[in-house]
Write an enzyme that holds these catalytic residues in place. Structure first.
Site, PDB file in Angstrom:
ATOM      1  N   ARG A 106      14.017 -33.931  57.016  1.00  0.00           N
ATOM      2  CA  ARG A 106      14.200 -33.576  58.431  1.00  0.00           C
ATOM      3  C   ARG A 106      12.868 -33.787  59.124  1.00  0.00           C
ATOM      4  NH1 ARG A 106      16.581 -28.367  61.628  1.00  0.00           N
ATOM      5  NH2 ARG A 106      18.472 -29.455  60.990  1.00  0.00           N
ATOM      6  N   HIS A 133      21.797 -36.829  63.603  1.00  0.00           N
ATOM      7  CA  HIS A 133      21.970 -35.631  62.765  1.00  0.00           C
ATOM      8  C   HIS A 133      23.294 -35.790  61.997  1.00  0.00           C
ATOM      9  CE1 HIS A 133      21.466 -31.738  61.238  1.00  0.00           C
ATOM     10  NE2 HIS A 133      21.662 -30.995  62.288  1.00  0.00           N
ATOM     11  N   GLN A 136      25.350 -32.908  60.142  1.00  0.00           N
ATOM     12  CA  GLN A 136      26.021 -32.021  61.095  1.00  0.00           C
ATOM     13  C   GLN A 136      27.407 -32.568  61.438  1.00  0.00           C
ATOM     14  OE1 GLN A 136      24.728 -29.036  62.736  1.00  0.00           O
ATOM     15  NE2 GLN A 136      26.872 -28.883  63.301  1.00  0.00           N
ATOM     16  N   ASP A 229      24.874 -28.436  73.097  1.00  0.00           N
ATOM     17  CA  ASP A 229      23.680 -28.215  72.268  1.00  0.00           C
ATOM     18  C   ASP A 229      22.587 -27.729  73.217  1.00  0.00           C
ATOM     19  OD1 ASP A 229      21.783 -28.265  70.238  1.00  0.00           O
ATOM     20  OD2 ASP A 229      21.649 -30.452  70.121  1.00  0.00           O
ATOM     21  N   CYS A 270      26.268 -26.979  67.464  1.00  0.00           N
ATOM     22  CA  CYS A 270      25.633 -27.128  66.143  1.00  0.00           C
ATOM     23  C   CYS A 270      24.799 -25.905  65.780  1.00  0.00           C
ATOM     24  CB  CYS A 270      24.769 -28.380  66.144  1.00  0.00           C
ATOM     25  SG  CYS A 270      23.548 -28.384  67.460  1.00  0.00           S
ATOM     26  N   ARG A 315      28.608 -26.658  57.043  1.00  0.00           N
ATOM     27  CA  ARG A 315      27.403 -27.419  56.690  1.00  0.00           C
ATOM     28  C   ARG A 315      27.208 -27.400  55.184  1.00  0.00           C
ATOM     29  NH1 ARG A 315      23.427 -28.140  60.127  1.00  0.00           N
ATOM     30  NH2 ARG A 315      23.062 -29.899  58.749  1.00  0.00           N
TER      31      ARG A 315
HETATM   32  N1   CP Z   1      22.542 -27.134  63.176  1.00  0.00           N
HETATM   33  C1   CP Z   1      21.405 -27.203  62.485  1.00  0.00           C
HETATM   34  O1   CP Z   1      20.980 -28.256  62.017  1.00  0.00           O
HETATM   35  O2   CP Z   1      20.758 -26.018  62.328  1.00  0.00           O
HETATM   36  P1   CP Z   1      19.307 -25.796  61.721  1.00  0.00           P
HETATM   37  O3   CP Z   1      18.313 -26.365  62.705  1.00  0.00           O
HETATM   38  O4   CP Z   1      19.169 -24.316  61.571  1.00  0.00           O
HETATM   39  O5   CP Z   1      19.216 -26.519  60.406  1.00  0.00           O
HETATM   40  N1  NVA Z   2      19.221 -31.103  69.314  1.00  0.00           N
HETATM   41  C1  NVA Z   2      18.748 -30.008  68.504  1.00  0.00           C
HETATM   42  C2  NVA Z   2      19.602 -29.847  67.292  1.00  0.00           C
HETATM   43  C3  NVA Z   2      19.239 -28.706  66.395  1.00  0.00           C
HETATM   44  C4  NVA Z   2      20.129 -28.587  65.196  1.00  0.00           C
HETATM   45  C5  NVA Z   2      17.306 -30.266  68.108  1.00  0.00           C
HETATM   46  O1  NVA Z   2      17.009 -31.385  67.695  1.00  0.00           O
HETATM   47  O2  NVA Z   2      16.489 -29.356  68.237  1.00  0.00           O
END
Ligand code: CP
Ligand code: NVA
Length: 330
Positions: A106, A133, A136, A229, A270, A315
Site C-alpha cells: 500500500r 484500490h 476493495q 468516499d 469503503c 475485505r
Molecule cells: N477501505 C480501506 O482500505 O480501509 P483502510 O484504509 O482502513 O485499509
Molecule cells: N480514497 C481513500 C480511500 C481509503 C481507503 C484514500 O485513498 O485515502
C-alpha cells in the site's frame, strides 16, 4: 481457473470470469470461516505487508487472512525498513521475493507496485495506491451480490471525489461486471478521460455503461447503490480541504439523494468515513468550516440501507481468496 503465480495490481488485468471465480472462492471461504471450518491450505508459507500509508481494514484483512490460511505474516511500515530511502524498489523486491511467497503493497504510486511485481518473482497484491484500490472492489462486488443476488445490470452511482483511487477502481469493476456506473461529481473531479474511455470499451463488451454527470438528480435517479468516499484522500495536502468542501458538498449522500434512488437502494463506503464528529479530522473540519458531517450524513450512514460493515468484513474473505488463488495450484 488458474490464477497461480499472478499478481493483483488492478482489475484491468483480470477477466470477468476470473473476478467471478475470486468472488465464488471468497463466498466459500466466508462460509467456512462462519462455520469455523479451518482452511490452513498454505501452512508454512510466508507473506510480507508493506504499508507506506496507514490502514485498519486492509492491514487487518491481510494479517487475519494470512493466519487463517496457516501462513506467517510480516508487517513493515516505512520507518522500519530500508525500502525507498536506502534501498530501491527493485532491490527490495528481489530481496523480499527470496524470502516470502507473496508481497502486499500500500502506498502512493501505482508504478511502485508495478515495479515490485516486475522484480519480486512472487505475486504482488495492491493494497491501495493513489490510482487504484482493487482488493476493495472484490469486497464491494461481493457485498452487492449478497444484497441483490446479481451484479449484471446493477446501477451504481459514485458521488463526490470521482477521480480518486476508489472511484477509478469502481468504474473499472462495474464495467467488467456488466454494471451501470455513474460518476456524479463536478466536472473537475471526473475520472481521467483516458480511463473513462478504457472503462467504456470494457463496459460495452459486458453490457454495462459508464456515465459522467454533475447533475445530482440525474446521477442518483433509480440508482441501486449510492457509494461515496472521503473528499480528501491519503497523501493529499490539508490545504485542499476548503476547495473540496466547496466543490463536493452538493454531492453529499443524504436522504434527498436516496429519495431519488431505487426503492431498495443501499449505501456503500469503503471507509473510513467522516459522518460525525467522533474523529480528530472531523472535529478539526468542524472547527474550521462548521461541517458536522461530510461525504455522507450520519442518518444515512447509520440507516438500514447502509451495508458498510458487511463491506468491511468482506475485505477479509475476498483478500483471503486472492492470496489463496494466487499462491496455490488449486
Ligand atoms: N477501505 C480501506 O482500505 O480501509 P483502510 O484504509 O482502513 O485499509
Ligand atoms: N480514497 C481513500 C480511500 C481509503 C481507503 C484514500 O485513498 O485515502
Amino acid at each position: 481457473m488458474n490464477l497461480y503465480g499472478r499478481s493483483f495490481l488492478t482489475l484491468l488485468d483480470y477477466t470477468p470470469e476470473e473476478i467471478r471465480y475470486l468472488l465464488d472462492l471468497a463466498r466459500r471461504l466466508k462460509r467456512e470461516k462462519h462455520l469455523r471450518i479451518g482452511h490452513r491450505h498454505l501452512m508454512g508459507r510466508n507473506i510480507v505487508l508493506l504499508f507506506e500509508k496507514t490502514s485498519t481494514r486492509t492491514r487487518c484483512a491481510f494479517e487475519v487472512a494470512g493466519r487463517d490460511l496457516g501462513m506467517g505474516v510480516t508487517f513493515l511500515d516505512p520507518a522500519s525498513s530500508q525500502m525507498g530511502r536506502k534501498e530501491s524498489i527493485e532491490d527490495t523486491a528481489r530481496v523480499l521475493g527470496r524470502m516470502y511467497d507473496g508481497i502486499e503493497y500500500r502506498g502512493f504510486s501505482q508504478n511502485t507496485v508495478e515495479v515490485l511485481a516486475k522484480y519480486a518473482g512472487v505475486p504482488v497484491w495492491n493494497g491501495l495506491t493513489d490510482q487504484f484500490h482493487p482488493t476493495q472492489m472484490l469486497a464491494d462486488l461481493l457485498t452487492i451480490d449478497e444484497r441483490f443476488h446479481r451484479l449484471e445490470g446493477i446501477k451504481l452511482t459514485f458521488m463526490g471525489d470521482a477521480c480518486n483511487n476508489v472511484a477509478n477502481s469502481l468504474m473499472v469493476a462495474c464495467a467488467k461486471m456488466g454494471m451501470h456506473f455513474t460518476a456524479c461529481a463536478p466536472a473537475s473531479r471526473f475520472p481521467a478521460q483516458s480511463l473513462v474511455q478504457t472503462a467504456r470499451e470494457i463496459a460495452e463488451k459486458n453490457g454495462g455503461s459508464v456515465t459522467l454527470t454533475s447533475d445530482v438528480s440525474e446521477g442518483t435517479r433509480d440508482a441501486d447503490v449510492l457509494y461515496t468516499d472521503i473528499w480528501v484522500s491519503m497523501g493529499e495536502p490539508e490545504s485542499v480541504w476548503k476547495e473540496r468542501i466547496d466543490l463536493l458538498s452538493p454531492y453529499q449522500v443524504n436522504q434527498a439523494a436516496f429519495a431519488n434512488a431505487a426503492d431498495e437502494a443501499i449505501f456503500m463506503h469503503c471507509l473510513p468515513s467522516y459522518h460525525d464528529l467522533k474523529t480528530e479530522v472531523g472535529m478539526q473540519i468542524y472547527q474550521k468550516f462548521g461541517l458536522t458531517e461530510m461525504e455522507v450524513t450520519d442518518e444515512v450512514f447509520e440507516s438500514a440501507r447502509s451495508v458498510v460493515f458487511d463491506e468491511a468484513e468482506n475485505r477479509l474473505h475476498t483478500i483471503k481468496a486472492v492470496i489463496l488463488a494466487t499462491l496455490s495450484k488449486q
